[in-house]
Design an enzyme around this catalytic site. Structure first.
Site, PDB file in Angstrom:
ATOM      1  CD  GLU A  75      -3.322  -1.236   2.275  1.00 10.81           C
ATOM      2  OE1 GLU A  75      -2.726  -0.387   2.762  1.00 10.81           O
ATOM      3  OE2 GLU A  75      -4.223  -1.414   2.024  1.00 10.81           O
ATOM      4  CD  GLU A  79     -11.653  17.981  38.413  1.00 15.10           C
ATOM      5  OE1 GLU A  79     -11.561  18.997  39.901  1.00 15.10           O
ATOM      6  OE2 GLU A  79     -13.213  17.673  39.083  1.00 15.10           O
TER       7      GLU A  79
END
Lengths: 582, 100
Positions: A72, A312
């Site tokens: 490919e 956070e």
């Protein structure tokens, strides 16, 4: 065969180690040596990378040269693509350790006329193998041939011949194939490659993608049958066979300080166990991160490495915030003792988080790992998945004797003991922070919900964030119940005032008593002197009276003598003796 | 290598074979028949045995054997197989860019 490690001693099947993190564990030592293995999966699931890593690791770690036949991508594209994983293909190709070859057929230019075979492919592969003495070979998406060459029947039989030929040559082969509908490959290659089939999967759930690997088939060998999460990152491919871990880690009796002296005292004076799992849960703003930061600082002071996962806050925000309570983490980060890893929990799937974490932990080798907070992972109803992930992480950390410190945000309203039930069984020491609302203000309370293997305090402590770090204060426990904050302060002040008042009262009582005693003693002195004066006066009179009496008697006797002279004297003498006795 | 030269090279062909297999021999036989019949005097044929020269297989992207390549006239054309359908081969080799 020298490098062949067999995981299961009884297994006679020689294996070719992949050195891909985790894969050798679940395959029991690697791919079948000298046989073809089929790697199938959808587009973009990492087939080419898997194959390339197998080759490159073969060269770098086992000195087994490898051939990469690409159907490919061109050589240039391949080199560029895997350079991002740190594989220097150019160098390896120049050293004749890796042979890259791009095989493609121009469909438009090609027509079939009569019978043909793939001898060209055979010759090229043979030439490549012979040139560098390859032990490993990859045929990347062989199936492309089906769209490039006419006559699938011929192709099929030729490919079958190819696999047999490769088997005879004794090279370990990886064949990649696109996954087809209802079958592992589009063109049924699995029929020919039946020694080992590995399925790669890349699925999206809850908007985050999860890569998984499953060994569908491994002829002649036992293997892990689960779906294992895997990760492709800058270090290549890694598979996480954590579910294979058992509960047989050693437990340390070493204790490490929490960084908060009073908290150490609450945990029987010494702090957490090394290698244990600590959870701090509490509602928003109760100081979970602060407790973590204090722990981090203490660890860095001891010279231990800490890996801090924050989900956070960014690391700079976290450091800035911690400075406000007197915890400066920056120097430790600069020194290399502290490493932050700030990501959004939604950035990638749970498995990826786990694999990334484990990779980072393996690289950094910390003594303490902080996850702040673990709730970020909870999206929808994935409690079990989160628990599984944490379980794997905890197991992994325990095996490595790394102390884990999790924080968890609980929603107010629900019973905090229930809020983290899904992880509670994993936790060794569980600290609970709760806010106590009294008298129009909100204060923080801390207590030890559980702490395995140590006698811990049952007391609620007031938890205060001061300029110089965290402070634990005894709460006021009195007739009015538990008081904290200014309520506690005012209550304490009131108590102090009452105490002072009482002390003053006692003082004045004692003083007046003293005064009374003094007055009484003065009176005694006066009375005594009066008495003494009286006494001496009385004695004086007595003396005079006595003398008078004597002289009176004498005079009387003289008078009697002179008056009568004949009266017997005896009587008077007897009377005198009587008087004397008196 | 087997090179046949003519004064006027209008058709330049390469035939890739792998040793003396049945298909290779058949292809060469068919090609020789065609060329000597239809293209006599205007063709140049090069027969390459990739067993002897495997590098050329890579350079020219040879996969199927036998492969016949028409290098000239352009566009380049590949025919794979033993060329047993001779008429079709003639038609393909005659076909040129002007008719496109």
């Amino acid at each position: 065969m020298k490098n062949n490690k067999t995981y299961f001693k009884r297994s006679p099947l020689p294996k070719s180690p992949t050195s891909i993190q985790g894969l050798d564990e679940i395959t029991g030592g690697g791919l079948p040596k000298g046989r073809p293995t089929l790697i199938c999966g959808g587009a973009g699931c990492g087939k080419t990378l898997f194959a390339m890593e197998f080759l490159v690791r073969g060269v770098t770690e086992f000195n087994e040269p490898g051939v990469f036949i690409s159907f490919e991508e061109s050589e240039k594209e391949l080199t560029a693509n895997v350079a991002s994983l740190g594989f220097d293909l150019k160098k390896l190709v120049a050293q004749k350790k890796i042979w890259l070859e791009h095989i493609h057929v121009e469909r438009d230019e090609t027509e079939q006329n009569g019978e043909y075979d793939l001898e060209g492919l055979f010759v090229r592969i043979h030439y490549a193998i012979e040139t560098i003495g390859a032990k490993r070979i990859v045929l990347d998406t062989l199936e492309t041939l089906f769209s490039e060459l006419p006559n699938p029947q011929i192709l099929r039989s030729e490919l079958k011949r190819l696999f047999n030929w490769l088997k005879k040559k004794g090279v370990t082969t990886i064949i990649t194939a696109e996954r087809g509908e209802g079958s592992f490959t589009r063109n049924g290659l699995e029929e020919y490659v039946s020694d080992c089939v590995i399925l790669l999967d890349h699925r999206v759930s809850e908007q985050s993608s999860i890569r998984r690997l499953r060994i569908v088939k491994y002829r002649g060998s036992t293997h892990g049958t689960n779906e294992y999460p895997f990760l492709i990152d800058e270090d290549g491919f890694s598979v996480l066979p954590v579910t294979s871990l058992g509960l047989n880690h050693d437990s340390s009796i070493e204790r490490i300080s929490t960084g908060i002296p009073r908290l150490d005292t609450m945990l029987s004076g010494k702090g957490y166990f090394r290698g244990s799992t600590v959870l701090v849960s509490g509602t928003a703003g109760t100081g979970k991160t602060s407790i973590a930061a204090q722990f981090v600082e203490a660890a860095c002071n001891r010279g231990e490495k800490v890996l801090y996962f924050t989900f956070e806050e960014s690391s700079s925000q976290l450091m800035r915030n911690m400075k406000s309570i007197g915890i400066n983490l920056e120097p430790w980060e600069k020194k290399g003792l502290l490493q932050f890893h700030a990501t959004r929990p939604t950035l990638y799937g749970l498995e990826s988080h786990l694999t990334t974490s484990i990779k980072l932990i393996n690289n950094f080798k910390p003594a303490i790992v902080i996850l702040d907070p673990i709730n970020g992972f909870m999206i929808g109803e994935n409690e079990t998945e989160v628990k599984n992930m944490l379980l794997r992480l905890v197991d992994f950390l325990k095996m490595k004797h790394i102390t884990a410190f999790f924080t968890s945000l609980t929603t107010s309203g629900e019973n905090p003991e229930n809020s983290d039930v899904y992880v509670s069984s994993l936790i060794d020491t569980w600290l609970l922070l709760r806010d106590i609302e009294i008298g129009g203000e909100r204060n923080r309370g801390l207590y030890v919900l559980k702490s395995r293997g140590m006698s811990h305090s049952n007391q609620i402590r007031e938890f205060r964030l001061t300029n110089t770090g965290i402070e634990l204060v005894d709460v006021y426990v009195g007739v009015d119940g538990v008081l904290t904050g200014s309520a506690r302060l005012s209550r304490e002040m009131q108590d102090d005032a009452e105490k002072l008042l009482r002390q003053q009262e006692i003082g004045s009582k004692q003083f007046s008593l003293e005064r009374k005693r003094e007055a009484m003693e003065a009176q005694i002195i006066v009375l005594r002197s009066e008495f003494e004066a009286e006494e001496s006066e009385s004695l004086k009179i007595i003396g005079i009276e006595k003398a008078r009496n004597e002289s009176f008697k004498k005079v009387k006797a003289e008078m009697a003598k002179s008056r009568r002279g004949d009266a017997p004297l005896k009587k008077t003498i007897a009377k005198r003796t009587k008087y004397k006795r008196k | 290598m087997n090179i046949k030269k003519t004064r006027n090279n209008k058709l330049v062909l390469s035939l890739y074979v792998a040793g003396k297999t049945i298909k290779s021999i058949a292809a060469l036989k068919n090609l020789n028949f065609i060329c000597n019949g239809v293209f006599k005097g205007i063709y140049k044929l090069e027969v390459i045995d990739i067993l002897k020269n495997p590098k050329l297989a890579r350079i020219n992207q040879i996969l199927a054997i036998p492969t016949l390549i028409r290098n000239l006239p352009l566009p380049r054309k590949n025919i794979i197989g033993d060329l047993s359908n001779r008429e079709l081969v003639i038609a393909k080799l005659k076909y040129n860019e002007n008719s496109l």
